[in-house]
Design a protein around this motif. Structure first.
Motif, PDB file in Angstrom:
ATOM      1  N   GLY A  46     -19.518  13.082  -6.434  1.00 13.54           N
ATOM      2  CA  GLY A  46     -18.521  12.823  -7.463  1.00 13.54           C
ATOM      3  C   GLY A  46     -19.005  13.313  -8.819  1.00 13.54           C
ATOM      4  N   ALA A  47     -20.261  13.027  -9.133  1.00 16.24           N
ATOM      5  CA  ALA A  47     -20.827  13.457 -10.411  1.00 16.24           C
ATOM      6  C   ALA A  47     -20.866  14.986 -10.473  1.00 16.24           C
ATOM      7  N   ALA A  48     -21.180  15.615  -9.335  1.00 18.57           N
ATOM      8  CA  ALA A  48     -21.246  17.087  -9.312  1.00 18.57           C
ATOM      9  C   ALA A  48     -19.881  17.692  -9.604  1.00 18.57           C
ATOM     10  N   LEU A  49     -18.828  17.027  -9.111  1.00 19.62           N
ATOM     11  CA  LEU A  49     -17.473  17.518  -9.381  1.00 19.62           C
ATOM     12  C   LEU A  49     -17.163  17.431 -10.883  1.00 19.62           C
ATOM     13  N   TYR A  50     -17.551  16.303 -11.492  1.00 20.66           N
ATOM     14  CA  TYR A  50     -17.387  16.184 -12.949  1.00 20.66           C
ATOM     15  C   TYR A  50     -18.101  17.336 -13.658  1.00 20.66           C
ATOM     16  N   LEU A  51     -19.339  17.619 -13.214  1.00 23.72           N
ATOM     17  CA  LEU A  51     -20.126  18.648 -13.902  1.00 23.72           C
ATOM     18  C   LEU A  51     -19.552  20.039 -13.673  1.00 23.72           C
ATOM     19  N   GLN A  52     -18.869  20.186 -12.525  1.00 26.11           N
ATOM     20  CA  GLN A  52     -18.220  21.472 -12.251  1.00 26.11           C
ATOM     21  C   GLN A  52     -17.073  21.705 -13.243  1.00 26.11           C
ATOM     22  N   ARG A  84      -8.937  15.891 -14.414  1.00 30.03           N
ATOM     23  CA  ARG A  84      -8.902  16.459 -13.051  1.00 30.03           C
ATOM     24  C   ARG A  84     -10.118  16.007 -12.251  1.00 30.03           C
ATOM     25  N   ALA A  85     -11.289  16.055 -12.879  1.00 33.44           N
ATOM     26  CA  ALA A  85     -12.527  15.660 -12.178  1.00 33.44           C
ATOM     27  C   ALA A  85     -12.424  14.221 -11.709  1.00 33.44           C
ATOM     28  N   GLY A  86     -11.922  13.351 -12.581  1.00 30.21           N
ATOM     29  CA  GLY A  86     -11.799  11.938 -12.224  1.00 30.21           C
ATOM     30  C   GLY A  86     -10.808  11.737 -11.094  1.00 30.21           C
ATOM     31  N   LEU A  87      -9.667  12.392 -11.206  1.00 26.95           N
ATOM     32  CA  LEU A  87      -8.628  12.203 -10.185  1.00 26.95           C
ATOM     33  C   LEU A  87      -9.108  12.713  -8.832  1.00 26.95           C
TER      34      LEU A  87
END
Ligand code: SAM
Length: 275
Positions: free
Chosen positions: A40-46, A208-211
């Motif tokens: 999940g954190a990696a998606l935020y960082l992406q 978007r990252a959160g959703l």
């Protein structure tokens, strides 16, 4: 320290799904997270390469707000809802540095917070951790441990820092906070940070990252965030981007909003006073 469970209770965690507290911990560089949280954190960082710096700046704003409340506003009782996992400097540490007698209640829905709070607070009698849900504010107000720890006839700082974004407006989060504020004495404060929407692409990326990772994490216009304060007057400098927000020095020479990095225009903070 007192807790809401028996001291030897071991909560069980579903580690297959990310949780807000653990993803935030991963973004802050903490160790209390599992593979799904790190994904999940990696998606935020992406989507937002500086998401970790956003999280750190949010923690710094939390400390700035607590210092203002403890020192300038003379508050010695803190009800910190959605407190998150213990990290470098926590509400009780920031408050008790200024006033060693300050009393703090941490409330979080994620049982991992209680588990880690027990260890951190083993020698701190002025601070307790309770597992409870902001969506059920009356249960927080009725909680015996909380009522014994805080004196509701005197001012309390209610902290709802970094949580509103996790609830859609349709859920009416302001109503939960109103129930809590209604129960607090005049002279109490409400401290909030939230994701902001001023039309910038990076703000939308944060949403978007959160959703995609957690199923929540909405952004809101500054006008809408102001409504979280329920019509109470904001203390100077009002609602502002975290890097420009210094309630103890509201006249500080701060950069123009346009000079901030785009990642520094994702979160805003404010503190209001109940007259
Ligand atoms: N307040 C801390 C900060 O700003 O550094 C932590 C913010 S973290 C982004 C949001 C926290 O709110 C998480 O620890 C999460 O478990 C908690 N939370 C989410 N939903 C909640 C609810 N319904 N009731 C209480 N806490 C909740």
């Amino acid at each position: 320290m007192a807790t809401s469970d028996a001291p030897d209770a071991v909560p069980s965690f579903d580690t297959s799904q990310p949780t807000i507290a653990r993803v935030y911990d991963a973004l802050l560089g903490g160790k209390d997270n599992f593979a799904a949280d790190r994904e999940g954190a990696a998606l935020y960082l992406q989507y937002v390469p500086d998401a970790g710096r956003c999280a750190i700046e949010n923690r710094e704003a939390l400390v700035k707000g607590v210092q203002y409340l403890a020192r300038s506003a003379g508050i010695d009782q803190f009800l910190d809802i959605g407190s998150g996992l213990p990290t470098q400097k926590n509400t009780h540490e920031a408050a008790q540095e200024i006033n060693p007698t300050a009393r703090v209640v941490y409330v979080d829905v994620d049982p991992i917070v209680l588990a880690h709070g027990q260890a951190l607070l083993a020698t701190n009698d002025s601070t307790i951790v309770v597992t409870a849900d902001l969506r059920e504010p009356q249960t927080i107000l009725d909680n015996e441990e909380i009522r014994q720890h805080l004196d509701f006839s005197r001012p309390i700082a209610l902290m709802v820092v970094g949580i509103h974004m996790h609830f859609h407006d349709d859920e009416k989060p302001d109503e939960w906070v109103r129930t809590l504020m209604d129960a607090l004495a005049p002279g109490s404060y409400l401290f909030i940070t939230d994701f902001v929407d001023t039309g910038e692409p990076l703000q939308k990326n944060m949403e978007r990252a959160g959703l995609e990772s957690l199923g929540n994490g909405w952004i809101r216009t500054p006008e809408r965030i102001e409504q979280h304060f329920l019509g109470m007057p904001l203390v100077p400098p009002g609602l502002d981007f975290l890097a420009r927000w210094f309630p103890e020095e509201p006249d500080a020479d701060v950069p123009d909003a346009a000079e901030l990095q785009p990642w520094q225009r994702i979160l805003m903070a404010g503190i209001a006073k109940k007259e």
